[in-house]
Write a protein that holds these residues in place. Structure first.
Motif, PDB file in Angstrom:
ATOM      1  N   TYR A  81      12.819  10.509  -4.890  1.00 37.55           N
ATOM      2  CA  TYR A  81      12.202  10.739  -6.039  1.00 37.55           C
ATOM      3  C   TYR A  81      12.720   9.465  -7.048  1.00 37.55           C
ATOM      4  O   TYR A  81      12.038   8.743  -8.039  1.00 37.55           O
ATOM      5  N   ALA A  82      14.189   9.486  -7.060  1.00 32.43           N
ATOM      6  CA  ALA A  82      14.859   8.789  -8.056  1.00 32.43           C
ATOM      7  C   ALA A  82      14.712   7.152  -7.359  1.00 32.43           C
ATOM      8  O   ALA A  82      15.326   6.391  -8.291  1.00 32.43           O
ATOM      9  N   CYS A  83      14.117   6.672  -6.470  1.00 31.30           N
ATOM     10  CA  CYS A  83      13.811   5.489  -5.983  1.00 31.30           C
ATOM     11  C   CYS A  83      12.673   5.217  -5.954  1.00 31.30           C
ATOM     12  O   CYS A  83      11.804   5.946  -5.438  1.00 31.30           O
ATOM     13  N   ASN A  84      12.105   4.162  -6.504  1.00 27.22           N
ATOM     14  CA  ASN A  84      10.725   3.544  -6.341  1.00 27.22           C
ATOM     15  C   ASN A  84      10.399   3.132  -4.809  1.00 27.22           C
ATOM     16  O   ASN A  84       9.101   2.960  -4.652  1.00 27.22           O
ATOM     17  N   TYR A  85      10.848   2.948  -3.982  1.00 25.52           N
ATOM     18  CA  TYR A  85      10.753   2.222  -2.618  1.00 25.52           C
ATOM     19  C   TYR A  85      11.196   3.554  -1.706  1.00 25.52           C
ATOM     20  O   TYR A  85      12.049   4.112  -1.642  1.00 25.52           O
ATOM     21  N   ILE A  86      10.513   3.285  -0.340  1.00 27.30           N
ATOM     22  CA  ILE A  86      10.842   4.072   0.708  1.00 27.30           C
ATOM     23  C   ILE A  86      12.180   3.293   1.169  1.00 27.30           C
ATOM     24  O   ILE A  86      12.441   2.179   1.509  1.00 27.30           O
ATOM     25  N   SER A  87      13.098   4.058   1.464  1.00 27.21           N
ATOM     26  CA  SER A  87      14.340   3.692   1.686  1.00 27.21           C
ATOM     27  C   SER A  87      14.941   3.665   3.503  1.00 27.21           C
ATOM     28  O   SER A  87      15.997   3.208   3.456  1.00 27.21           O
ATOM     29  N   GLN A  88      14.020   4.292   3.921  1.00 25.86           N
ATOM     30  CA  GLN A  88      14.190   4.544   5.549  1.00 25.86           C
ATOM     31  C   GLN A  88      13.147   4.997   5.994  1.00 25.86           C
ATOM     32  O   GLN A  88      12.178   5.492   5.591  1.00 25.86           O
ATOM     33  N   GLY A  89      13.282   4.674   7.531  1.00 21.04           N
ATOM     34  CA  GLY A  89      12.158   5.234   8.342  1.00 21.04           C
ATOM     35  C   GLY A  89      11.668   3.953   9.175  1.00 21.04           C
ATOM     36  O   GLY A  89      11.572   2.635   8.763  1.00 21.04           O
ATOM     37  N   ILE A 145       0.796  -1.158   0.014  1.00 18.47           N
ATOM     38  CA  ILE A 145      -0.055  -0.276  -0.060  1.00 18.47           C
ATOM     39  C   ILE A 145       0.838   1.281   0.015  1.00 18.47           C
ATOM     40  O   ILE A 145       0.654   2.196  -0.768  1.00 18.47           O
ATOM     41  N   ASP A 146       1.814   1.412   1.061  1.00 15.63           N
ATOM     42  CA  ASP A 146       2.843   2.348   0.996  1.00 15.63           C
ATOM     43  C   ASP A 146       3.553   2.471  -0.387  1.00 15.63           C
ATOM     44  O   ASP A 146       3.741   3.877  -0.851  1.00 15.63           O
ATOM     45  N   PHE A 147       3.932   1.429  -0.977  1.00 16.30           N
ATOM     46  CA  PHE A 147       4.638   1.350  -2.223  1.00 16.30           C
ATOM     47  C   PHE A 147       3.764   2.015  -3.280  1.00 16.30           C
ATOM     48  O   PHE A 147       4.299   2.851  -3.909  1.00 16.30           O
ATOM     49  N   SER A 148       2.629   1.650  -3.414  1.00 19.25           N
ATOM     50  CA  SER A 148       1.729   2.273  -4.375  1.00 19.25           C
ATOM     51  C   SER A 148       1.270   3.527  -4.576  1.00 19.25           C
ATOM     52  O   SER A 148       1.384   4.280  -5.188  1.00 19.25           O
ATOM     53  N   ASN A 149       1.280   4.212  -3.119  1.00 22.11           N
ATOM     54  CA  ASN A 149       0.982   5.368  -2.893  1.00 22.11           C
ATOM     55  C   ASN A 149       2.108   6.498  -3.334  1.00 22.11           C
ATOM     56  O   ASN A 149       1.982   7.556  -3.881  1.00 22.11           O
ATOM     57  N   GLU A 150       3.235   5.864  -2.808  1.00 20.11           N
ATOM     58  CA  GLU A 150       4.427   6.499  -3.275  1.00 20.11           C
ATOM     59  C   GLU A 150       4.757   6.422  -4.725  1.00 20.11           C
ATOM     60  O   GLU A 150       5.144   7.728  -5.325  1.00 20.11           O
ATOM     61  N   LEU A 151       4.522   5.641  -5.374  1.00 16.44           N
ATOM     62  CA  LEU A 151       4.700   5.512  -6.832  1.00 16.44           C
ATOM     63  C   LEU A 151       3.842   6.481  -7.674  1.00 16.44           C
ATOM     64  O   LEU A 151       4.353   7.041  -8.691  1.00 16.44           O
ATOM     65  N   ASP A 152       2.504   6.513  -7.181  1.00 23.73           N
ATOM     66  CA  ASP A 152       1.624   7.438  -7.732  1.00 23.73           C
ATOM     67  C   ASP A 152       2.051   8.783  -7.329  1.00 23.73           C
ATOM     68  O   ASP A 152       1.729   9.616  -8.060  1.00 23.73           O
ATOM     69  N   THR A 212      -8.598   3.795 -11.902  1.00 23.38           N
ATOM     70  CA  THR A 212      -9.618   2.915 -12.267  1.00 23.38           C
ATOM     71  C   THR A 212      -9.169   1.997 -12.822  1.00 23.38           C
ATOM     72  O   THR A 212      -8.322   1.758 -13.725  1.00 23.38           O
ATOM     73  N   ASN A 213      -9.547   0.591 -12.417  1.00 28.40           N
ATOM     74  CA  ASN A 213      -9.269  -0.697 -12.893  1.00 28.40           C
ATOM     75  C   ASN A 213      -7.506  -0.667 -12.949  1.00 28.40           C
ATOM     76  O   ASN A 213      -7.068  -1.238 -13.900  1.00 28.40           O
ATOM     77  N   TYR A 214      -6.925  -0.224 -11.715  1.00 30.80           N
ATOM     78  CA  TYR A 214      -5.513   0.160 -11.895  1.00 30.80           C
ATOM     79  C   TYR A 214      -5.005  -1.197 -10.855  1.00 30.80           C
ATOM     80  O   TYR A 214      -5.308  -1.352  -9.992  1.00 30.80           O
ATOM     81  N   TYR A 215      -3.772  -1.625 -11.604  1.00 30.46           N
ATOM     82  CA  TYR A 215      -3.070  -2.862 -11.167  1.00 30.46           C
ATOM     83  C   TYR A 215      -1.545  -2.277 -10.957  1.00 30.46           C
ATOM     84  O   TYR A 215      -1.105  -1.666 -11.950  1.00 30.46           O
ATOM     85  N   VAL A 216      -0.945  -2.880  -9.833  1.00 33.28           N
ATOM     86  CA  VAL A 216       0.532  -2.430  -9.753  1.00 33.28           C
ATOM     87  C   VAL A 216       1.043  -3.904  -9.372  1.00 33.28           C
ATOM     88  O   VAL A 216       0.890  -4.627  -8.465  1.00 33.28           O
ATOM     89  N   ASN A 217       2.075  -4.633 -10.236  1.00 30.90           N
ATOM     90  CA  ASN A 217       2.542  -5.853  -9.972  1.00 30.90           C
ATOM     91  C   ASN A 217       1.573  -6.761  -9.789  1.00 30.90           C
ATOM     92  O   ASN A 217       1.617  -7.787  -8.969  1.00 30.90           O
TER      93      ASN A 217
END
Length: 277
Positions: free
Chosen positions: A231-239, A43-50, A134-139
């Protein structure tokens, strides 16, 4: 003697069955932990990606305070961007990003459509960036819901937004459905004075959200150590996040600021689980 042997045997059988039952319950609990842990991270990954996609569209379409990405944007070439309503340079304006039946970029497969609406430049106080799916999929996982970023900047050197997620829903590849919602405070801590997006770094300062399983159990997620998202990384990297729920009770740690898809969860009993997106 025979009665004693029979009684002893009966006790052994009961204890054996109890032990097997406990093992089964523990295994099922572990499986639930792993699934809910992974879903929460997804969920966190998808929100940050968007969020990255919103910045990409704003910048590319001259709505991000006239910034230019200078080739650093993560916008996938296989997605189609169109103006759904409005005119460039005026507000409100809504863009549709269509990933078709499958758009693979930087190892991430997306399908479906997200729409992003701006009522002002995203860097202006009081502006809103609204993301819907809308009918949106991530992986392979269906992501639903609305995400609104409201600019709350009081110091122009540290732009800040309140992010609110409503009607969130994630459907796993196996078909399990999880709902989620919540609010977080996001601040830009690097790249403010440059004309590129690639050096931007964001910090999730505080906030919490809830994740609910189909069987009614729930999870409350609270920021305890600010999350770092480059921004340059798809993932949360710390915290770190504090996870409290029907089963989960511990800390999710995103690591030491290395760009990867790994995280660890440490339960209150000291057991550590590895999480991979």
């Amino acid at each position: 003697m025979k009665k004693l042997n029979f009684l002893t045997a009966s006790i052994i059988v009961v204890l054996t069955l109890s032990f097997q039952s406990c093992n089964k319950d523990e295994q099922e609990a572990t499986a639930v932990d792993q699934e809910l842990l992974t879903v929460n991270a997804q969920i966190d990954f998808s929100n940050e990606l968007d969020f990255n996609m919103g910045l990409d569209v704003a910048s590319e379409n001259d709505t991000y305070s006239n910034r230019d990405t200078n080739g650093t944007m993560t916008f996938p070439a296989c997605a189609n961007v169109s103006i759904q309503s409005g005119t460039i340079g005026q507000f409100p304006i809504t863009f549709a990003i269509d990933f078709g039946t499958g758009c693979l970029h930087n190892g991430i497969l997306r399908a479906g459509i997200i729409t992003i609406t701006f009522d002002d430049y995203v860097t202006n106080f009081g502006s809103h960036m609204t993301i819907t799916r809308t009918n949106y999929y991530v992986n392979g996982r269906k992501i639903e819901g609305t995400v609104v970023y409201e600019n709350q900047t009081t110091n122009t050197q540290l732009p800040q937004w309140t992010r609110t997620v409503t009607n969130g829903q994630l459907t796993t590849i196996s078909g399990s459905v999880f709902t989620f919602s919540g609010t977080r405070s996001v601040q830009q801590i690097e790249g403010v004075s440059t004309l590129t997006l690639g050096d931007n770094v964001y910090k999730v300062l505080s906030g919490n959200h809830t994740v609910n399983r189909p069987n009614g159990s729930s999870l409350t997620v609270t920021v305890v150590t600010p999350l770092i998202k480059k921004y340059a990384c798809n993932y949360i990297s710390q915290g770190q996040l504090n996870l409290q729920g029907t089963i989960l009770d511990g800390i999710l740690d995103y690591g030491n600021n290395t760009c990867d898809n790994q995280a660890t969860y440490t339960h209150s009993n000291g057991v550590v689980y590895n999480i991979a997106l």
